[in-house]
Scaffold this motif. Structure first.
Motif, mmCIF file in Angstrom:
data_model
loop_
_atom_site.group_PDB
_atom_site.id
_atom_site.type_symbol
_atom_site.label_atom_id
_atom_site.label_comp_id
_atom_site.label_asym_id
_atom_site.label_seq_id
_atom_site.Cartn_x
_atom_site.Cartn_y
_atom_site.Cartn_z
ATOM 1 N N THR A 125 3.595 1.290 5.215
ATOM 2 C CA THR A 125 4.249 1.980 6.395
ATOM 3 C C THR A 125 5.673 2.205 6.107
ATOM 4 N N GLU A 129 7.228 6.270 5.815
ATOM 5 C CA GLU A 129 8.194 6.681 6.708
ATOM 6 C C GLU A 129 9.511 6.957 6.029
ATOM 7 N N LYS A 132 8.640 10.475 4.309
ATOM 8 C CA LYS A 132 8.722 11.594 5.217
ATOM 9 C C LYS A 132 10.298 11.962 5.594
ATOM 10 N N LYS A 161 14.244 -2.242 6.051
ATOM 11 C CA LYS A 161 13.318 -1.687 6.930
ATOM 12 C C LYS A 161 12.068 -2.850 7.370
#
Length: 166
Positions: A125, A129, A132, A161
């Motif tokens: 994930t 992120e 993108k 993150k």
């Protein structure tokens, strides 16, 4: 001969032509995961939980070494019965050592697998992120790259993150 030199020229041109992948980055996913707070806490807890067993392994290692030393020192004056008894002791200690070491290894593997089951989906994930957000076309595992400018390495950002996720 002319075909051969044409092929060689084409091959050289293909090898020297840069591959255009758009915006690319690299990451060491294993390092990012292992540097995360969750992984560190998992391994700290595992180490604390396994301390008594590791201490027992150390004691068994010392006991086996002492038996070997005793045998080497006294074998010339020992009776066959004493030698067999000492060998039985050594075999029992060695058997316990192997059994305990296998159990510790199995437990460590289970904990690591559980940790990865939790962190791999989160890492995927996070990587998506970052991809993108940075308009990145390709992210390559760092170990598969000969050289990458440190500015395109996402490893630290992935760890940060992961740590921010709860």
């Amino acid at each position: 001969m002319r075909i051969k030199s044409t092929l060689v020229a084409l091959m050289l041109a293909a090898m020297t032509t840069p591959v255009m992948a758009g915006n690319a980055a690299v990451a060491d996913s294993q390092a990012a995961i292992l540097a995360s707070d969750f992984a560190k806490k998992t391994f700290e807890k595992l180490n604390a939980d396994m301390k008594p067993q590791r201490d027992r392994l150390d004691q068994l290692r010392k006991d086996i070494a002492a038996i070997e030393e005793k045998f080497q020192k006294n074998q010339a004056v020992m009776s066959d019965k004493d030698k067999r008894e000492l060998q039985k002791q050594a075999e029992a200690k060695l058997s316990e050592f192997k059994s305990l070491a296998d159990a510790l290894q199995k437990r460590a593997q289970e904990v690591q697998n559980d940790m990865l089951k939790t962190l791999i989906p989160k890492t995927e994930t996070v990587v998506e992120e970052l991809r993108k957000a940075g308009n990145i076309d390709i992210i390559i595992e760092k170990k598969n790259v000969i050289f990458a400018d440190p500015s395109v390495d996402l490893t630290k950002k992935i760890t940060e993150k992961l740590n921010a996720m709860k």
